[in-house]
Design a protein around this motif. Structure first.
Motif, PDB file in Angstrom:
ATOM      1  N   GLU A 265     -82.699 -23.822 -12.094  1.00  0.00           N
ATOM      2  CA  GLU A 265     -82.238 -24.861 -11.165  1.00  0.00           C
ATOM      3  C   GLU A 265     -82.881 -24.696  -9.792  1.00  0.00           C
ATOM      4  O   GLU A 265     -83.365 -25.670  -9.193  1.00  0.00           O
ATOM      5  CB  GLU A 265     -80.719 -24.795 -11.056  1.00  0.00           C
ATOM      6  N   VAL A 266     -82.917 -23.460  -9.298  1.00  0.00           N
ATOM      7  CA  VAL A 266     -83.538 -23.186  -7.995  1.00  0.00           C
ATOM      8  C   VAL A 266     -85.029 -23.491  -8.040  1.00  0.00           C
ATOM      9  O   VAL A 266     -85.592 -24.088  -7.111  1.00  0.00           O
ATOM     10  CB  VAL A 266     -83.287 -21.717  -7.592  1.00  0.00           C
ATOM     11  N   ARG A 267     -85.698 -23.093  -9.116  1.00  0.00           N
ATOM     12  CA  ARG A 267     -87.140 -23.341  -9.248  1.00  0.00           C
ATOM     13  C   ARG A 267     -87.450 -24.831  -9.275  1.00  0.00           C
ATOM     14  O   ARG A 267     -88.417 -25.287  -8.658  1.00  0.00           O
ATOM     15  CB  ARG A 267     -87.674 -22.665 -10.505  1.00  0.00           C
ATOM     16  N   ILE A 268     -86.630 -25.602  -9.980  1.00  0.00           N
ATOM     17  CA  ILE A 268     -86.855 -27.053 -10.063  1.00  0.00           C
ATOM     18  C   ILE A 268     -86.704 -27.686  -8.686  1.00  0.00           C
ATOM     19  O   ILE A 268     -87.559 -28.474  -8.246  1.00  0.00           O
ATOM     20  CB  ILE A 268     -85.867 -27.694 -11.058  1.00  0.00           C
ATOM     21  N   ARG A 269     -85.661 -27.354  -7.979  1.00  0.00           N
ATOM     22  CA  ARG A 269     -85.414 -27.960  -6.665  1.00  0.00           C
ATOM     23  C   ARG A 269     -86.448 -27.517  -5.641  1.00  0.00           C
ATOM     24  O   ARG A 269     -86.866 -28.315  -4.796  1.00  0.00           O
ATOM     25  CB  ARG A 269     -83.999 -27.616  -6.203  1.00  0.00           C
ATOM     26  N   ALA A 270     -86.866 -26.256  -5.733  1.00  0.00           N
ATOM     27  CA  ALA A 270     -87.901 -25.783  -4.807  1.00  0.00           C
ATOM     28  C   ALA A 270     -89.240 -26.457  -5.112  1.00  0.00           C
ATOM     29  O   ALA A 270     -89.962 -26.860  -4.193  1.00  0.00           O
ATOM     30  CB  ALA A 270     -88.039 -24.264  -4.912  1.00  0.00           C
ATOM     31  N   PHE A 271     -89.575 -26.596  -6.388  1.00  0.00           N
ATOM     32  CA  PHE A 271     -90.851 -27.208  -6.760  1.00  0.00           C
ATOM     33  C   PHE A 271     -90.911 -28.678  -6.342  1.00  0.00           C
ATOM     34  O   PHE A 271     -91.924 -29.139  -5.808  1.00  0.00           O
ATOM     35  CB  PHE A 271     -91.063 -27.087  -8.272  1.00  0.00           C
ATOM     36  N   GLU A 272     -89.826 -29.411  -6.568  1.00  0.00           N
ATOM     37  CA  GLU A 272     -89.814 -30.835  -6.235  1.00  0.00           C
ATOM     38  C   GLU A 272     -89.808 -31.081  -4.726  1.00  0.00           C
ATOM     39  O   GLU A 272     -90.144 -32.176  -4.281  1.00  0.00           O
ATOM     40  CB  GLU A 272     -88.585 -31.504  -6.877  1.00  0.00           C
TER      41      GLU A 272
END
Length: 255
Positions: free
Chosen positions: A162-169
């Protein structure tokens, strides 16, 4: 980006200096009030040997303070991303503390820790930390519903993913915030040095102020501007390189 940053600073610095010189000649002020160009250049030759190490001392505290604030902001932002009681408490606390003027705490910090390295580092980190935290909280607390829904539906969602997705986007926003926070870290360090420290370019400015030597202050401001422009330019170039690399990898995987 590096060259552009330096050029922007030189333009702003030249405009400000030209405005002061215009005021000097319009009001027939003496060199004691506003020094002219030859006096500034002469002063630069006298103080550069001391001011250059001082500004790099300030930069070292700035970089370390920014790294600490980034680590803390992401740690707290990740912990406060949920809509749970704990997440709401962390966000409300961050917003309330942000409203308090951190500089007002500087005298207490100097009383407790003295006027050395730790006081400068703590104040730089605090001034840089809270605006950075609010941006990270905004990113981490905003779900990317289209992508996250897929992983939630398939039962593969974890908090790390979840953190990786939000950081990437929001990578472009995060890199911009991090590069912009360099100015806050530098400002915090200079404020700490100006108030009560015994080293750094802020201490040099305070000494020049007590001597009513505006030429020394002009030289110090020039060095500060050049150094922070180079540092910010390097951060922006690094961020752009990371974005290009990730975009290229994502495009190659899509093919």
């Amino acid at each position: 980006m590096l060259v552009r940053r330096i050029c922007q600073f030189l333009i702003v610095y030249s405009i400000g200096l030209a405005g002061l010189l215009g005021l000097k000649y319009a009001l027939s002020l003496s060199d004691y009030v506003i020094p002219d160009i030859p006096l500034i250049l002469e002063t630069a030759g006298e103080v550069l040997a001391d001011d250059i190490p001082a500004v790099f001392s300030t930069l070292s505290v700035t970089v370390l303070g920014q790294v600490i604030s980034i680590f803390l902001a992401f740690s707290v932002g990740i912990a406060g991303r949920k809509s749970s009681w704990l997440g709401t408490f962390i966000r409300v606390t961050a917003y309330n503390i942000q409203a308090y003027p951190i500089v007002a705490l500087a005298p207490i910090i100097f009383i407790l820790l003295g006027d050395g390295f730790l006081s400068r580092l703590l104040i730089a980190s605090m001034i840089c930390y809270f605006p950075l935290l609010l941006s990270v909280l905004g990113v981490m607390a905003t779900p990317i519903r289209d992508i996250e829904h897929f992983y939630q539906a398939t039962g593969r969602m974890t908090w790390q993913l979840e953190v990786r997705i939000r950081a990437f986007e929001n990578l472009s926003k995060l890199t911009t915030v991090i590069s912009g926070s360099a100015t806050l870290a530098m400002a915090g360090t200079i404020v700490a040095e100006f108030i009560a420290a015994n080293a750094g370019i802020g201490y040099s400015i305070r000494t020049a102020l007590y001597q009513s030597d505006l030429a020394k202050i002009f030289v110090a401001l020039f060095l500060i501007g050049v150094v922070i422009s180079v540092y910010q330019g390097l951060l922006e170039s690094m961020g752009s390189r990371i974005l290009r690399t990730i975009s290229t990898e994502a495009h190659s995987h899509a093919e």
